[in-house]
Each structure stands twice: as C-alpha cells, then as structure tokens.
Design a protein around this motif. Structure first.
Motif, PDB file in Angstrom:
ATOM      1  N   LYS A  29       0.857  -1.194   0.000  1.00  0.00           N
ATOM      2  CA  LYS A  29       0.000   0.000   0.000  1.00  0.00           C
ATOM      3  C   LYS A  29       0.888   1.237   0.000  1.00  0.00           C
ATOM      4  O   LYS A  29       1.655   1.460   0.933  1.00  0.00           O
ATOM      5  N   GLU A  30       0.782   2.048  -1.056  1.00  0.00           N
ATOM      6  CA  GLU A  30       1.543   3.293  -1.126  1.00  0.00           C
ATOM      7  C   GLU A  30       0.894   4.329  -0.202  1.00  0.00           C
ATOM      8  O   GLU A  30      -0.325   4.461  -0.157  1.00  0.00           O
ATOM      9  N   LYS A  32      -0.181   7.972   0.939  1.00  0.00           N
ATOM     10  CA  LYS A  32      -0.571   9.236   0.307  1.00  0.00           C
ATOM     11  C   LYS A  32       0.184  10.345   1.031  1.00  0.00           C
ATOM     12  O   LYS A  32      -0.224  10.797   2.106  1.00  0.00           O
ATOM     13  N   THR A  33       1.292  10.788   0.438  1.00  0.00           N
ATOM     14  CA  THR A  33       2.197  11.715   1.114  1.00  0.00           C
ATOM     15  C   THR A  33       1.551  13.066   1.410  1.00  0.00           C
ATOM     16  O   THR A  33       1.863  13.680   2.433  1.00  0.00           O
ATOM     17  N   GLU A  34       0.661  13.528   0.553  1.00  0.00           N
ATOM     18  CA  GLU A  34       0.024  14.836   0.756  1.00  0.00           C
ATOM     19  C   GLU A  34      -0.967  14.815   1.921  1.00  0.00           C
ATOM     20  O   GLU A  34      -1.246  15.857   2.518  1.00  0.00           O
ATOM     21  N   GLU A  35      -1.508  13.644   2.246  1.00  0.00           N
ATOM     22  CA  GLU A  35      -2.495  13.532   3.321  1.00  0.00           C
ATOM     23  C   GLU A  35      -1.873  13.040   4.632  1.00  0.00           C
ATOM     24  O   GLU A  35      -2.529  13.040   5.665  1.00  0.00           O
ATOM     25  N   SER A  36      -0.624  12.607   4.590  1.00  0.00           N
ATOM     26  CA  SER A  36       0.065  12.067   5.761  1.00  0.00           C
ATOM     27  C   SER A  36       0.912  13.153   6.417  1.00  0.00           C
ATOM     28  O   SER A  36       1.338  14.095   5.754  1.00  0.00           O
ATOM     29  N   SER A  57       8.160   9.718   0.176  1.00  0.00           N
ATOM     30  CA  SER A  57       7.536   8.481  -0.293  1.00  0.00           C
ATOM     31  C   SER A  57       7.376   7.538   0.887  1.00  0.00           C
ATOM     32  O   SER A  57       8.016   7.712   1.926  1.00  0.00           O
ATOM     33  N   SER A  59       5.559   3.305   1.961  1.00  0.00           N
ATOM     34  CA  SER A  59       4.640   2.203   1.695  1.00  0.00           C
ATOM     35  C   SER A  59       4.591   1.282   2.909  1.00  0.00           C
ATOM     36  O   SER A  59       5.540   1.217   3.695  1.00  0.00           O
ATOM     37  N   SER A 149      -7.641   2.527   6.546  1.00  0.00           N
ATOM     38  CA  SER A 149      -6.565   2.969   5.655  1.00  0.00           C
ATOM     39  C   SER A 149      -5.685   4.030   6.317  1.00  0.00           C
ATOM     40  O   SER A 149      -5.110   4.878   5.644  1.00  0.00           O
ATOM     41  N   PHE A 192      -3.160   5.695   3.592  1.00  0.00           N
ATOM     42  CA  PHE A 192      -2.733   4.867   2.450  1.00  0.00           C
ATOM     43  C   PHE A 192      -3.930   4.319   1.714  1.00  0.00           C
ATOM     44  O   PHE A 192      -5.058   4.497   2.097  1.00  0.00           O
TER      45      PHE A 192
END
Length: 192
Positions: A29-30, A32-36, A57, A59, A149, A192
């Motif tokens: 699962k990648e 989501k850098t903008e939301e993390s 980045s 995962s 998630s 993610f």
C-alpha cells in the motif's frame, strides 16, 4: 500397517514442503504523502519546539491484512517549525537545516525501513526498523496502530546517535540552560 504409516509420513513431509515453498502474497500500500503528516517535538531546558517534515515516499506491506513491512523517506529540506513566527521561525528552521543539526545540503533525505514486525493485539504492532539520518543508520523500535486505511506511530529518537551535536550534553559540558535534550519525539500519521 507399515505401508500405510510410510505413505502417511511421505504425505506429511511433502505436504509441509509444498506449503513452505508457496510464495507469500504481499499487498503493498503506497502512502498518500500529501495527506500524511510527520510531526516532531524537541526539548530544551527552557522549553520545547514543534514542527513538521514532509514525507517524500512511503509504503506499508501487508499479508492477509496483517502488517509485515514498510519503508519511508522524508525530505529534510521541508523541515519547519510550527510554534514560532516571523524572524525566530526563520532562524530556527535555518539552524535546524544547517550542519549544526541535520546538514540538509549534504543529507537531503532520511529514511526508515522496517526490519521486524510483531502483532501485539488487534490492529497493533511492535516494529523494529533501521532509521537513517545524516547517512548514519541505527535500529529503532516503536509501536504502530492501524485502523482501516490509516496508521499511526509514535517514537523517540536519540539525535546523538546520528551525530546531531549542537547543544547536546552528550558532546559538550557546562551548557547550563542552553542544553538541548538528545531525545525528540516523532508522531507519524499515515493515510494509504
């Protein structure tokens, strides 16, 4: 009777070896850098400072819904203070990015790679990983909680292990109220 026992023994041996060689189905699962978010808090004798640093980045790896691995990279140039404004904010951020602290020009990223994951309860894991800061890699241990998630982790990092010396009582004597404690906190909230 001996023939049946022999046949049963062979079936068990071949059954185990067939099971042992089946590949593990990994679900990557990648993040989501903008939301993390990665939030830091550092302490000194006279108070503390807080801020953030951006994920470049990341995962998480799962096997049948269970966390089994992860890897992350942060952009050290994105390191900011969130508790100051104006001139003092700029000075602190510049100092943290300088060679006195994280040497961002020579070490633009830091990374974390999970090396061991153990379930400790429903949605809870104890993780050991290799954390690299300023090109120095040391093991760290922390807890991770996963809900749907989202994942959350909190960890204490000892900056002295990564040659981050400025104001550290581990490297300098008689700092008095100018001492900056070696341990700082990271709170990581992943989507993610």
């Amino acid at each position: 009777m001996k023939k049946n026992f022999f046949a049963l023994t062979l079936a068990v041996i071949f059954g185990f070896s067939a099971t042992a060689t089946e590949p593990i189905e990994v679900d990557k699962k990648e993040v989501k850098t903008e939301e993390s978010t990665v939030t830091w808090k550092a302490y000194k004798v006279t108070g503390s400072h807080t801020g953030t640093v951006n994920l470049k980045s990341g995962s998480l790896m799962f096997d049948e819904g269970n966390l089994i691995g992860g890897d992350f990279t942060v952009e050290m140039a994105s390191l900011i203070s969130t508790d100051l404004e104006g001139e003092y904010k700029g000075k602190l951020e510049g100092h943290l990015k300088s060679d006195d602290f994280f040497g961002v020009a020579n070490h633009p990223t830091s990374s974390l790679v999970f090396t061991k994951v153990e379930a400790t309860g429903k949605n809870s894991y104890e993780v050991t990983g290799d954390l690299t800061i300023k090109g120095i890699t040391k093991p760290v241990a922390f807890d991770v909680s996963i809900y749907g998630s989202k994942a959350t982790a909190t960890m204490k990092i000892d900056r002295a292990q990564y040659d981050v010396r400025y104001g550290s009582g581990s490297f300098f004597d008689n700092l008095g109220d100018k001492t900056i404690y070696d341990e700082f906190d990271l709170v990581v909230d992943l989507v993610f």
